[in-house]
Structure formats: C-alpha cells, structure tokens
Design a protein around this motif. Sequence first.
Motif, PDB file in Angstrom:
ATOM      1  N   ILE A   8     119.127  17.835  32.309  1.00 19.90           N
ATOM      2  CA  ILE A   8     118.741  17.122  30.741  1.00 19.90           C
ATOM      3  C   ILE A   8     117.587  16.032  30.198  1.00 19.90           C
ATOM      4  CG2 ILE A   8     121.480  17.509  30.953  1.00 19.90           C
ATOM      5  CD1 ILE A   8     122.036  14.517  31.044  1.00 19.90           C
ATOM      6  N   ARG A  33     124.201  22.308  30.140  1.00 18.26           N
ATOM      7  CA  ARG A  33     125.110  23.613  29.742  1.00 18.26           C
ATOM      8  C   ARG A  33     124.415  24.941  30.416  1.00 18.26           C
ATOM      9  NH1 ARG A  33     126.875  22.406  23.678  1.00 18.26           N
ATOM     10  NH2 ARG A  33     128.802  21.586  24.590  1.00 18.26           N
ATOM     11  N   ALA A  61     120.397  17.040  25.658  1.00 15.54           N
ATOM     12  CA  ALA A  61     121.321  15.984  25.885  1.00 15.54           C
ATOM     13  C   ALA A  61     122.255  16.560  26.294  1.00 15.54           C
ATOM     14  CB  ALA A  61     121.347  14.699  24.845  1.00 15.54           C
ATOM     15  N   THR A  62     123.005  17.883  26.874  1.00 17.02           N
ATOM     16  CA  THR A  62     123.783  18.448  26.786  1.00 17.02           C
ATOM     17  C   THR A  62     123.893  19.287  28.333  1.00 17.02           C
ATOM     18  OG1 THR A  62     125.263  17.819  25.604  1.00 17.02           O
ATOM     19  CG2 THR A  62     126.272  19.668  27.058  1.00 17.02           C
ATOM     20  N   TYR A  66     122.307  27.649  28.086  1.00 19.81           N
ATOM     21  CA  TYR A  66     122.011  27.453  26.668  1.00 19.81           C
ATOM     22  C   TYR A  66     121.482  29.098  26.463  1.00 19.81           C
ATOM     23  CZ  TYR A  66     122.701  22.350  25.415  1.00 19.81           C
ATOM     24  OH  TYR A  66     122.603  21.513  25.760  1.00 19.81           O
ATOM     25  N   PRO A  75     123.006  17.906  35.033  1.00 17.25           N
ATOM     26  CA  PRO A  75     123.632  16.943  34.661  1.00 17.25           C
ATOM     27  C   PRO A  75     121.481  16.496  35.691  1.00 17.25           C
ATOM     28  CG  PRO A  75     125.625  17.910  35.545  1.00 17.25           C
ATOM     29  CD  PRO A  75     123.872  19.367  35.635  1.00 17.25           C
ATOM     30  N   TYR A  81     124.948  28.539  22.846  1.00 16.18           N
ATOM     31  CA  TYR A  81     125.958  28.310  24.381  1.00 16.18           C
ATOM     32  C   TYR A  81     127.113  29.185  24.007  1.00 16.18           C
ATOM     33  CZ  TYR A  81     128.446  24.552  21.628  1.00 16.18           C
ATOM     34  OH  TYR A  81     129.655  24.157  20.635  1.00 16.18           O
TER      35      TYR A  81
END
Length: 146
Positions: A52, A104, A101-102, A106, A132, A76
């Motif tokens: 991130i 996951r 910023a997250t 995409y 992360p 997502y």
Amino acid sequence: MHPTPASTSGSRIRWWHCLASLLFVLYTVGIAGATELSAVSFTPSVASPRAINTAIRLTASATGGTFVQYQFLAGYASGGSTVWSTIRDYDSATSYTWTPATARTYSLKVAARDGAGGTPIESTVASYVITPTPPSAVALSVNPTS
C-alpha cells in the motif's frame, strides 16, 4: 489613386474571411482523414504485487482516434460483482500516478474516447494486488532475572 479607408477596411474583412474559411477546411479535413479509435491498452510502471501507498504510474496507449482522452478506473470484488471507481476522469494526458491506500486485489482498466466523437472503448481488465505494509523491525531485549 489611393484606396479610401472604407475600401481598405472591406479588403481586410474579405482577407480575414478567406483565412478563416481556409483554416476551417484544413481542420475539418484533418479530422475526416484520421483513423477511428480502435483499441486502448495500459501498462503499470511496476509489476504486481506492491505494498500500500506505493506510487504506480499507469500509462495508456490508443490506436487510432483524434484528440484521444483517457479515463483510468480501479475496481474490487464485492458481493459477486466488481465495484468500479474512476481514479482519474477523462483527460488528454496518457498517464496517471495511482497510490492505493487499501490492501486488496484490484481490477484496473482504462477507457478512451475520441475527441471527434464516438463511443468510448475500454481496455482489457488487469488484476493488481496491493499488500499490507510489511511490519517494521522489532527490537527485543531480554532482562535476565537474578
């Protein structure tokens, strides 16, 4: 015999009218002679996966078209479908720096539209994994008991 001010003014108006007509014809022929927008693709500056808050430059490229504009989208999975968000709306710039910023997975794609009109087209969807941030080093100290 010298021209009167009125005839000089009339000549200038006719000259400007001819010039404006010529420019309009050249502009119209330029658009009419262009090829139709037929494909769009994009390339990320770094390969997936990334942590991130990593800046990822997405660069688009179109085949054909005139005055092409690009829109970048990220999506997502949620409840069996993809939730799409525009991360940069239509603009003539071919690249955009995306900083997710997250953490996951995409789905990324780019849409392109021709400035001369026509229906927007979309690239194929690419999967991109954002992880992360890895934990920072932890220092441990031992307190021996006496």
